[in-house]
Design a protein around this motif. Structure first.
Motif, PDB file in Angstrom:
ATOM      1  N   THR A  78       0.813  -1.217   0.000  1.00 21.72           N
ATOM      2  CA  THR A  78       0.000   0.000   0.000  1.00 21.72           C
ATOM      3  C   THR A  78       0.848   1.270   0.000  1.00 21.72           C
ATOM      4  N   PRO A 123     -11.906   2.240  -6.787  1.00 22.35           N
ATOM      5  CA  PRO A 123     -12.496   1.337  -5.792  1.00 22.35           C
ATOM      6  C   PRO A 123     -12.871   0.012  -6.449  1.00 22.35           C
ATOM      7  N   SER A 140     -14.535  -5.172  -0.408  1.00 22.57           N
ATOM      8  CA  SER A 140     -14.528  -3.969  -1.227  1.00 22.57           C
ATOM      9  C   SER A 140     -13.536  -2.976  -0.621  1.00 22.57           C
ATOM     10  N   THR A 141     -13.042  -2.056  -1.447  1.00 23.85           N
ATOM     11  CA  THR A 141     -12.075  -1.072  -0.974  1.00 23.85           C
ATOM     12  C   THR A 141     -12.528   0.334  -1.333  1.00 23.85           C
ATOM     13  N   TYR A 182     -10.773   4.590  -0.883  1.00 24.27           N
ATOM     14  CA  TYR A 182      -9.640   5.392  -0.436  1.00 24.27           C
ATOM     15  C   TYR A 182     -10.156   6.641   0.259  1.00 24.27           C
ATOM     16  N   LEU A 206      -6.291   3.449   2.961  1.00 26.54           N
ATOM     17  CA  LEU A 206      -7.053   2.496   2.163  1.00 26.54           C
ATOM     18  C   LEU A 206      -7.930   1.704   3.124  1.00 26.54           C
ATOM     19  N   SER A 241     -10.475  -1.304   3.664  1.00 19.08           N
ATOM     20  CA  SER A 241     -10.869  -2.581   3.061  1.00 19.08           C
ATOM     21  C   SER A 241     -11.968  -3.201   3.905  1.00 19.08           C
ATOM     22  N   THR A 270     -13.461  -4.214   9.023  1.00 21.08           N
ATOM     23  CA  THR A 270     -12.842  -3.222   8.151  1.00 21.08           C
ATOM     24  C   THR A 270     -11.391  -3.029   8.581  1.00 21.08           C
TER      25      THR A 270
END
Length: 247
Positions: free
Chosen positions: A148, A159, A174-175, A177, A184, A186, A200
């Motif tokens: 990262t 995303p 899912s991601t 920013y 980040l 996630s 998360t």
């Protein structure tokens, strides 16, 4: 969205850990340990610190190759699993925050693998780097595995979402920013039969220059930046940053 800065304290429970244990093939740990041996000049008998060690995939691989291994992880479940798996091997695995390991520990090298060198805000990262510098003897080496770094993540970032089946555990992820905090985020949902866990994770996104500065300020030198396990030089857009340094 609001995510606790200490999200890692309760993320790694049995179901998420079981997913990662089944999702990552043993060959990956073997290749990463081989890279560490080559880049750090390790020889069997050396004392290696695995931080954080998770469920022990690198610790046990190192021990099977003849290294003395000490590992720490914040997850009691992961440590218990690793200890059960380590029967007959020369490993010492304990529960601890990576910034709070015993100050008297001295090792020949340290590895920080699995993209776990971006969990903290800057003061925590400085403390983590100082912990590594204190543990690694003069002349010893360190290997950091980072997915990262800003130069890896941000070029063309979009995303995304995915679903992965790993053994008897499914993961939907899912991601996004967070530009305000440069993190980040996630989001995961792990399921197995009737069980479900939602978590998360938050990785702080630092530039390569910041990572270099963290290590140099802690007392490391001779830094090298690699873009994959072949040892190629790291470049913008590479999905992985592998940093090595000497104490």
């Amino acid at each position: 969205m609001s995510v606790s800065p200490t999200w890692y304290e309760d993320f790694f429970t049995e179901l998420p850990n079981a997913f990662w244990r089944q999702a990552i093939p043993a060959e990956a740990a073997a290749a990463e340990v081989s890279f560490a041996e080559q880049q750090l000049g390790l020889t069997p008998g050396a004392h290696v610190l695995d931080l954080p060690c998770g469920s022990g995939r690198h610790s046990l691989t190192l021990a099977r190759r003849g290294y003395r291994v000490t590992g720490f992880d914040i997850s009691p479940e992961a440590i218990a699993y690793a200890v059960r798996s380590a029967a007959g091997l020369e490993v010492d695995l304990s529960v601890a925050d990576v910034r709070e390991i015993p100050s008297e520990l001295r090792v020949d090298a340290a590895v920080v693998l699995g993209n776990s060198f971006g969990y903290f805000e800057l003061p925590g990262m400085q403390a983590f780097a100082a912990t590594l510098a204190n543990a690694v003897r003069p002349g010893g080496g360190v290997l950091l595995d980072i997915n990262t770094a800003a130069e890896s993540l941000l070029p063309g970032y979009q995303p995304g979402s995915r679903r992965i089946e790993a053994g008897d555990v499914s993961m939907e992820g899912s991601t996004e920013y967070d530009v305000r905090t440069s993190r980040l985020l996630s989001h995961y949902r792990f399921t197995r039969g009737g069980e479900a866990v939602e978590r998360t994770a938050a990785h702080h996104v630092y530039t390569t220059a910041q990572y270099v500065e963290l290590l140099e300020e802690a007392g490391f030198s001779a830094l090298e930046l690699h873009g994959d396990l072949t040892g190629k030089p790291y470049a913008v857009g590479d999905s992985r940053l592998l940093m090595t340094a000497r104490r």
